[in-house]
Design a protein around this motif. Sequence first.
Motif, short mmCIF file in Angstrom:
data_model
loop_
_atom_site.label_atom_id
_atom_site.label_comp_id
_atom_site.label_asym_id
_atom_site.label_seq_id
_atom_site.Cartn_x
_atom_site.Cartn_y
_atom_site.Cartn_z
N ALA A 1 0.83 -1.20 0.00
CA ALA A 1 0.00 0.00 0.00
C ALA A 1 0.87 1.25 0.00
O ALA A 1 0.60 2.21 -0.74
CB ALA A 1 -0.94 -0.01 1.20
N GLU A 2 1.92 1.24 0.80
CA GLU A 2 2.82 2.39 0.85
C GLU A 2 3.51 2.59 -0.50
O GLU A 2 3.60 3.72 -1.01
CB GLU A 2 3.87 2.17 1.94
N ARG A 3 3.95 1.51 -1.11
CA ARG A 3 4.64 1.59 -2.40
C ARG A 3 3.71 2.09 -3.50
O ARG A 3 4.12 2.87 -4.36
CB ARG A 3 5.19 0.21 -2.76
N ASP A 4 2.44 1.65 -3.47
CA ASP A 4 1.53 1.92 -4.58
C ASP A 4 0.58 3.08 -4.35
O ASP A 4 -0.27 3.37 -5.18
CB ASP A 4 0.72 0.66 -4.90
N ARG A 5 0.73 3.76 -3.23
CA ARG A 5 -0.16 4.87 -2.92
C ARG A 5 -0.10 5.97 -3.98
O ARG A 5 -1.11 6.62 -4.26
CB ARG A 5 0.17 5.45 -1.55
N ASN A 6 1.04 6.13 -4.64
CA ASN A 6 1.16 7.20 -5.63
C ASN A 6 0.26 6.97 -6.85
O ASN A 6 -0.18 7.91 -7.48
CB ASN A 6 2.61 7.42 -6.07
N TRP A 7 -0.03 5.73 -7.20
CA TRP A 7 -0.94 5.48 -8.33
C TRP A 7 -2.32 5.01 -7.89
O TRP A 7 -3.30 5.20 -8.59
CB TRP A 7 -0.35 4.50 -9.34
N ALA A 8 -2.43 4.39 -6.70
CA ALA A 8 -3.71 3.85 -6.25
C ALA A 8 -4.42 4.77 -5.26
O ALA A 8 -5.58 4.55 -4.94
CB ALA A 8 -3.51 2.47 -5.64
N GLY A 9 -3.70 5.75 -4.76
CA GLY A 9 -4.30 6.68 -3.82
C GLY A 9 -4.81 6.01 -2.57
O GLY A 9 -4.20 5.07 -2.05
N SER A 10 -5.97 6.45 -2.11
CA SER A 10 -6.52 5.92 -0.86
C SER A 10 -7.01 4.48 -1.00
O SER A 10 -7.31 3.83 0.00
CB SER A 10 -7.67 6.82 -0.37
N ASP A 11 -7.08 3.96 -2.23
CA ASP A 11 -7.49 2.57 -2.45
C ASP A 11 -6.33 1.58 -2.32
O ASP A 11 -6.54 0.37 -2.40
CB ASP A 11 -8.09 2.40 -3.84
N ALA A 12 -5.12 2.07 -2.13
CA ALA A 12 -3.93 1.20 -2.15
C ALA A 12 -4.03 0.06 -1.14
O ALA A 12 -3.76 -1.10 -1.49
CB ALA A 12 -2.67 2.03 -1.90
N GLU A 13 -4.42 0.34 0.08
CA GLU A 13 -4.48 -0.74 1.07
C GLU A 13 -5.57 -1.75 0.71
O GLU A 13 -5.35 -2.96 0.80
CB GLU A 13 -4.72 -0.21 2.48
N ALA A 14 -6.72 -1.29 0.29
CA ALA A 14 -7.80 -2.20 -0.09
C ALA A 14 -7.40 -3.08 -1.27
O ALA A 14 -7.71 -4.27 -1.30
CB ALA A 14 -9.06 -1.41 -0.42
N ILE A 15 -6.69 -2.52 -2.23
CA ILE A 15 -6.24 -3.29 -3.38
C ILE A 15 -5.32 -4.42 -2.91
O ILE A 15 -5.47 -5.57 -3.34
CB ILE A 15 -5.52 -2.39 -4.40
N HIS A 16 -4.41 -4.11 -2.02
CA HIS A 16 -3.48 -5.13 -1.55
C HIS A 16 -4.16 -6.16 -0.64
O HIS A 16 -3.86 -7.34 -0.72
CB HIS A 16 -2.27 -4.49 -0.87
N ARG A 17 -5.07 -5.71 0.18
CA ARG A 17 -5.73 -6.63 1.11
C ARG A 17 -6.80 -7.47 0.41
O ARG A 17 -6.87 -8.68 0.60
CB ARG A 17 -6.39 -5.83 2.25
N ASP A 18 -7.61 -6.84 -0.42
CA ASP A 18 -8.77 -7.51 -1.00
C ASP A 18 -8.50 -8.18 -2.34
O ASP A 18 -9.30 -8.99 -2.79
CB ASP A 18 -9.93 -6.52 -1.17
N ARG A 19 -7.40 -7.83 -2.97
CA ARG A 19 -7.09 -8.43 -4.26
C ARG A 19 -5.83 -9.27 -4.20
O ARG A 19 -5.86 -10.47 -4.41
CB ARG A 19 -6.93 -7.31 -5.29
N TYR A 20 -4.70 -8.63 -3.92
CA TYR A 20 -3.42 -9.33 -3.96
C TYR A 20 -3.29 -10.38 -2.86
O TYR A 20 -2.82 -11.49 -3.09
CB TYR A 20 -2.25 -8.35 -3.90
N LEU A 21 -3.69 -10.03 -1.64
CA LEU A 21 -3.58 -10.97 -0.53
C LEU A 21 -4.51 -12.16 -0.74
O LEU A 21 -4.12 -13.31 -0.50
CB LEU A 21 -3.87 -10.27 0.79
#
Length: 103
Positions: free
Chosen positions: A51-71
């Motif tokens: 989430a920290e790495r991808d916040r620049n392109w994913a914005g506030s969705d970065a953590e959700a993307i990593h938790r709900d998709r990648y994980l």
Amino acid sequence: MKSHATETAPLDPDSVLIVDGVFAFRPEIDTYWDFRIWMDVDAELSVRRGAERDRNWAGSDAEAIHRDRYLVAEHLYLRKVDPLPRMDAVVDNTDFARPLITN
């Protein structure tokens, strides 16, 4: 645009090729690897780092993307493929500055 998959580079017979990839031990490609290294990190730490790495392109969705998709995808992969028993080395990558070979 040229894809990296179309590019080739000649290698000498004694060359070492290092491949880093998500889901790299899927059955259809697993036989290509001579030595397998698993970089191990706690799931929550992985989500935070991603989430920290991808916040620049994913914005506030970065953590959700990593938790709900990648994980979720990784958990499915681990259950289906079970790559850990085939690892030649396992590295605890909790501390970037001090990776630790655990197996």
